[in-house]
Enzyme design. Sequence first.
Site, PDB file in Angstrom:
ATOM      1  N   ASP A  13      44.489 -40.150 -34.906  1.00  0.00           N
ATOM      2  CA  ASP A  13      44.183 -40.730 -33.604  1.00  0.00           C
ATOM      3  C   ASP A  13      44.875 -42.080 -33.592  1.00  0.00           C
ATOM      4  O   ASP A  13      44.415 -43.037 -34.213  1.00  0.00           O
ATOM      5  CB  ASP A  13      42.659 -40.882 -33.466  1.00  0.00           C
ATOM      6  CG  ASP A  13      42.252 -41.708 -32.246  1.00  0.00           C
ATOM      7  OD1 ASP A  13      43.122 -42.060 -31.428  1.00  0.00           O
ATOM      8  OD2 ASP A  13      41.042 -42.006 -32.118  1.00  0.00           O
ATOM      9  N   LYS A  75      50.431 -49.626 -27.819  1.00  0.00           N
ATOM     10  CA  LYS A  75      50.379 -48.334 -27.150  1.00  0.00           C
ATOM     11  C   LYS A  75      50.564 -48.488 -25.634  1.00  0.00           C
ATOM     12  O   LYS A  75      50.975 -47.551 -24.956  1.00  0.00           O
ATOM     13  CB  LYS A  75      49.043 -47.682 -27.463  1.00  0.00           C
ATOM     14  CG  LYS A  75      48.966 -46.207 -27.148  1.00  0.00           C
ATOM     15  CD  LYS A  75      47.652 -45.663 -27.679  1.00  0.00           C
ATOM     16  CE  LYS A  75      47.354 -44.287 -27.198  1.00  0.00           C
ATOM     17  NZ  LYS A  75      46.052 -43.834 -27.713  1.00  0.00           N
ATOM     18  N   GLU A 176      43.791 -36.605 -26.424  1.00  0.00           N
ATOM     19  CA  GLU A 176      42.608 -37.152 -27.093  1.00  0.00           C
ATOM     20  C   GLU A 176      41.293 -36.490 -26.653  1.00  0.00           C
ATOM     21  O   GLU A 176      40.505 -36.081 -27.499  1.00  0.00           O
ATOM     22  CB  GLU A 176      42.553 -38.667 -26.895  1.00  0.00           C
ATOM     23  CG  GLU A 176      43.608 -39.374 -27.742  1.00  0.00           C
ATOM     24  CD  GLU A 176      43.950 -40.771 -27.261  1.00  0.00           C
ATOM     25  OE1 GLU A 176      43.227 -41.308 -26.394  1.00  0.00           O
ATOM     26  OE2 GLU A 176      44.955 -41.322 -27.737  1.00  0.00           O
TER      27      GLU A 176
HETATM   28 MG    MG Z   1      40.819 -43.823 -28.604  1.00  0.00          MG
END
Ligand code: MG
Length: 614
Positions: A13, A75, A176
């Site tokens: 992740d 990100k 996700e």
């Molecule tokens: Mg996250």
Amino acid sequence: MKPTSTDPVIGIDLGTTNSCVAIVEDGVPVVIPNRGGYKTTPSMVAITEAGKRLVGHIAKRQAITNAENTVHTVKRLIGRKFDSPAVKSARMTCAYEIVEGPHGDVRIKLRDQLYSVQEVSAMVLQEMKLVAEEHKGREITKAVITVPAYFSDSQRQATKDAGQIAGLDVIRIINEPTAAALAYGYGKEIDKLVAVFDLGGGTFDISILEIGSGGVFKVVATAGDTFLGGEDFDARVIDVLVKEFYDEHKVELRQDRMALQRLKDAAEKAKCELSTVSESDINLPFIISVGRSNEALHLQRTLTRRELEEITRDLVERCMEICEATLHDAQLKRTEIDEVVLVGGMTRMPLVQSMVGDFFGREPCKGVHPDEVVAVGAAIQGKALLDESEELILLDVTPHALGIMTHGKKFEELIGQNTTVPTSQTKVFTTSRDNQTAVKILVLQAEGDRVDENNILGEFILKDLRPAPKGHVEIEVTFAIDSDGIVSVSAKDLETGREQSIQVTASSGLSEEEIEQMMEKADEYLVDRRQSDEFEAMRQQVEKLIAEVERLFPDVEHIVASSDFGREALGKARGVLDLARRAVEDRNLAALKEQNEALSRTHRMFKGVVSRPH
Ligand code: MG
Ligand code: ADP
């Protein structure tokens, strides 16, 4: 080479704020802690004055004193163009320098060196890979990496490139929330409609999935906001603090980078504390000094949970609006949702939990860990991809409509939003002028119904067409989205059956050569890192031996000092100690190894002397 089920595969992740790595061991998914024992690692990278790379907690710890060379929330930049609004806003708020790269992409300047965003992300990925490798005691190359469901093609591609730079074979990119649902539903015989509500540091995502028997996970709808997360909550707190400070002292705290970084830390800390207590003290002594006399000013204030909720309520409401719209798209009623899974650190905030609970009319599920589920789901997916005996079917959807821009500047949709992937669509193109030998086509990924320059994935040109009257040449173009959510385009001349290979050139991507170079740099780092790990281990061992020999020295001296032979041995031991101390000081690995041997011999001899009866 086709991967086999014996190859370990990790799930990563790669979060905006924190990253997490998991692996399935003997059928059980486990989250792998880092060296410090933490199950999540801050997605932060720093370069020290000495040029050393720091990743994770050690980077976070020095962020205040080295703000300009510490990268966080990278990100938010990945797969984006330099002139996009996302990057513009990051340039306003980040202490590190963001500059334009050669492809209109984004580069980050750290200590006079430029790094691509993919490269910085790769540093975090490489760290997670190392965490897993230390745990397994072997090299690991295969990985499933997660991205927000709302990530576009270029963001996905850039994430994959980051994996490649980090030395990973990215066998799949998954969303996700889908990963979270997998972790929730894995191994359960259920038939449920599940909503995954993920509020992290930078982004919000909502997905609705159908989990059916036989391990079928079907995403019904997904939506989100790439600019809504914990950082925005922190920013609200900072706003209040800065404004009050200005009102009181007429001093603008934002102008001072160090002060701003300390404020950020304090705001986030208070926010987190307020999830468990109702009052939190913010205490920042010597936050700034002013005037000719350099008078130091302090910031002190108590923040209550109620205040925090007041200044951030609209942010949570915004999440609920997105949920509402998503349900609407999926033609579902709130009450039809059987379970709500909360993901992301921000869902620890009581206001978030209560508003989500009120909205869906049910308590969110308690059984999953908000920081770990995504990595766990990725690991489960990774295992299933390699192990044919695993029964797991993931049917995800594309969050963006895909289409083309025709010459009238009109957007023509080819693949609709929330279409199950992989998928492909074909469209026949023809010429609009006589004897036209080439057709240029723009590929766009729409964000909602907005279509503008920022959504252009790339363009391609169909060329070498047969000269003919307009409308006579027919080219069939296939647009496909693969299981990673990545777009590809191919074309076929219907008359001759000849295939044209088409490359959609994403303007924010890296070239193969650049990726190669970055991989080399990542390898160099690995060699350095292995060396410094080896050095560190050796240094610790030698220091321990030095301490031991020093401790025994007086006793040995007492016993042997009366003989010439004993005095000579003591002299030698002193010499060995000196050399060992110098090797530590000089950070010289070869010398350390040598002195480790010599010290071990001395130590054995000393122990022999003191243990003999006298
Ligand atoms: Mg996250
Ligand atoms: P990401 O997925 O973006 O990496 P995470 O899921 O790790 O993010 O969430 C990080 C965010 O959660 C940060 O903004 C952090 O401040 C916030 N957070 C972490 N713990 C708490 C808490 N106990 N209460 C409120 N917010 C929290």
